[in-house]
Motif scaffolding. Structure first.
Motif, PDB file in Angstrom:
ATOM      1  N   LEU A  95      52.001 -24.089-124.718  1.00 20.44           N
ATOM      2  CA  LEU A  95      52.772 -23.997-125.792  1.00 20.44           C
ATOM      3  C   LEU A  95      52.700 -22.559-126.405  1.00 20.44           C
ATOM      4  O   LEU A  95      53.721 -21.933-126.649  1.00 20.44           O
ATOM      5  CB  LEU A  95      52.326 -25.066-126.820  1.00 20.44           C
ATOM      6  N   ILE A 176      53.439 -31.962-127.609  1.00 19.66           N
ATOM      7  CA  ILE A 176      54.878 -31.561-126.609  1.00 19.66           C
ATOM      8  C   ILE A 176      55.492 -32.829-126.765  1.00 19.66           C
ATOM      9  O   ILE A 176      55.081 -33.926-126.487  1.00 19.66           O
ATOM     10  CB  ILE A 176      54.213 -31.220-125.195  1.00 19.66           C
ATOM     11  N   LEU A 410      55.580 -27.840-118.871  1.00 20.66           N
ATOM     12  CA  LEU A 410      55.173 -28.368-120.287  1.00 20.66           C
ATOM     13  C   LEU A 410      55.685 -29.912-120.328  1.00 20.66           C
ATOM     14  O   LEU A 410      55.135 -30.684-120.874  1.00 20.66           O
ATOM     15  CB  LEU A 410      55.793 -27.581-121.295  1.00 20.66           C
TER      16      LEU A 410
END
Ligand code: NFE
Length: 521
Positions: A95, A176, A410
């Motif tokens: 991130l 996330i 991600l």
């Protein structure tokens, strides 16, 4: 005669140059950082966890870079991470990398369209290449819209812009979320489309190679025939392809070698993955070959800086922040910037240094438009304004690809923890990374839970460095020597300065027009 350009405009912060001009060219140059900056002093005695929040205020442009460098330094002091921020939970590392890469992709077009682009406006008309008008018209509007989208993306994962808030000591205060990542991917694909000006069939890297190839194949050959035309592709002419025009206009103006200097270049490395592998490697090009980088070789000289003579040191991590005492009017001094040195040598930092380090490690996969490899190996300089401009454009394209891949990765970490709790009482830490303008380092000493010492070297400090005790000029000073200048045309000097994309806010805070005073802190 002496020519003083102060302030230099279309940079971030306050800078000037004092030039000695003979026979229409610059024969000597002094780079002037005209503001004092005392941020390191501000954090002394505070809780280390305050430092990232305070120190990101060093700059409104690279706010996230200073926040992350400061986090890296205190997490390194707590033995949680290496100097490049690897060691935290994977989602935290990734991130933070996404925030950092978004910032780069936002920032380079600021340079291209708002800061250096206008340097080439009159040249566009003089050379008759009016097809390049996008740089000053439609292109600017499109770039601003792309940047708005990039700031939206940063806000989704950073909380707000500028001065993002989610990276915190120990990770990121955010889990996330797959929906947010999907939104980010859609923004990055829009930006990629803008940047390339074409469909999405090729990677941005392939386009970067095309840009490089275009310059090698066409510019040098066509220059022999006269004027270089833009690529003859109906789809070209949007986004970053506009920026190729900078290169072409420079070539058409005969400015290929302008802004040259001895090619000492330094990259700290950047974007560590969770295993510690750096996407942009570190390295020091000593003028002949690329050396392994060791941050213990970084020191600062203050002979020509408005500071107490004790404020420098042979290793920045051992400098005493309490000795950073402003001495405006010190004999011989002419700037608020210190003179950072690597093994005693000045070094240029920024996209060109990163491309050189990456080229040596990865085989010049991004293309080598100016034969950097051959020039560097042959002992010839490869450090000039054209090379700096090309490197910044290429880096934009390389990082768009990086972001696209990273965001896809991600998605797999949705709902995973991005934070580890820790305490720190005593320790020494180093935070190293790259900001858009070059190598950025933060050094901290923590004793009894408080900051005892703190040092920052911003990228622009390297580039606007003054002379040092050995009278070696700073990179910008050396690059200015030989630049053509006349009473009616000082553009070339400005073009050389802007090829470094300076930020003096990062470099030096208190300004006075009085001729002699000392600030009491
Ligand atoms: Ni103030 Fe900065 C960048 C940092 S300065 S913009 O990029 O760190 O050189």
């Amino acid at each position: 005669m002496e020519v003083v350009i102060d302030p230099v405009t279309r940079i971030e912060g306050h800078h000037g140059v004092r030039l000695k001009v003979e026979d229409g060219v610059v024969k000597d140059a002094h780079s002037l950082a005209t503001m004092f900056r005392g941020f390191e002093r501000i954090v002394i005695g505070r809780d280390p966890k305050d430092a990232p929040i305070l120190l990101q205020r060093i700059c409104g442009v690279c706010h996230n870079d200073h926040r992350l460098a400061s986090l890296f330094a205190i997490e390194n002091a707590a033995k949680l991470t290496n100097e490049w921020g690897a060691g935290l939970p994977e989602p935290a590392v990734l991130l933070r990398n996404a925030i950092a890469a978004l910032q780069f992709v936002f920032d380079h077009p600021v340079w291209a369209y708002a800061l250096t682009g206008p340097d080439y406006c009159d040249a566009i008309h003089k050379t008759g290449l009016v097809r390049f008008d996008p740089i000053v018209g439609r292109g600017v509007k499109e770039a601003v819209l792309a940047q708005k989208r990039l700031h939206q993306a940063m806000t989704y994962i950073g909380g707000k812009v500028p001065h993002i808030m989610t990276p915190i000591p120990g990770g990121v205060s955010l889990e996330i979320d797959a929906n947010i990542i999907s939104k980010l991917i859609s923004i990055v694909l829009d930006v990629k489309k803008w940047a390339l000006g074409v469909g999405l069939g090729k990677t941005a890297l392939e386009h970067a190679r095309d840009v490089a190839g275009y310059v090698i194949d066409d510019v040098s050959k066509k220059l022999e025939k006269g004027v270089v035309e833009p690529p003859n592709d109906p789809e070209v002419g949007k986004g970053l392809y506009d920026l190729v025009s900078l290169i072409l206009v420079m070539a058409n103006l005969g400015l290929k070698d302008m802004g040259e200097r001895t090619p000492t270049m330094l990259a700290y490395g950047f974007l560590a993955d969770p295993n510690g592998e750096l996407f942009f490697p570190s390295g020091f090009f000593n003028g002949k070959e690329l050396e392994k980088f060791d941050y213990r070789n970084i020191g600062e000289d203050v002979k020509y800086s408005y500071y107490d003579d004790e404020a420098g040191g042979s290793y920045v991590g051992e400098e005493d922040t309490r000795k950073l005492i402003p001495k405006y009017g010190k004999a011989g001094a002419y700037t608020w910037a210190k003179a950072p040195r690597y093994k005693g040598m000045p070094a240029e930092v920024g996209p060109l240094a990163r491309m050189v380090a990456k080229g040596y490690r990865d085989g010049w996969e991004v293309g080598d438009p100016l034969d950097l490899r051959k020039n560097l190996a042959g002992g010839r300089t490869a450090s000039n304004a054209l090379a700096r401009n090309i490197a910044r454009i290429q880096e934009e394209l390389v990082l768009i690809d990086y972001l696209e891949n990273l965001l896809l990765e991600l998605k797999d970490y949705a709902g995973k923890k991005a934070y580890v709790k820790y305490e720190i009482n005593d320790g020494d830490g180093v935070g190293l990374r790259e900001a858009p303008r070059g190598a950025l380092g933060h050094w901290v000493k923590i004793r009894g839970g408080k900051i005892e010492n703190y040092q920052v070297i911003a990228p622009t400090t390297w580039n606007v460095s003054p002379r040092d005790s050995k009278d070696q000029m700073g990179p910008l000073e050396e690059a200015l020597i030989g630049t053509p200048i006349s009473e009616s045309d000082q553009w070339n000097v400005i073009r050389v300065i802007h090829s470094f994309d300076l930020c003096l806010a990062c470099t030096v805070h208190v300004y006075s027009e009085k001729s002699s005073w000392t600030i009491k802190i």
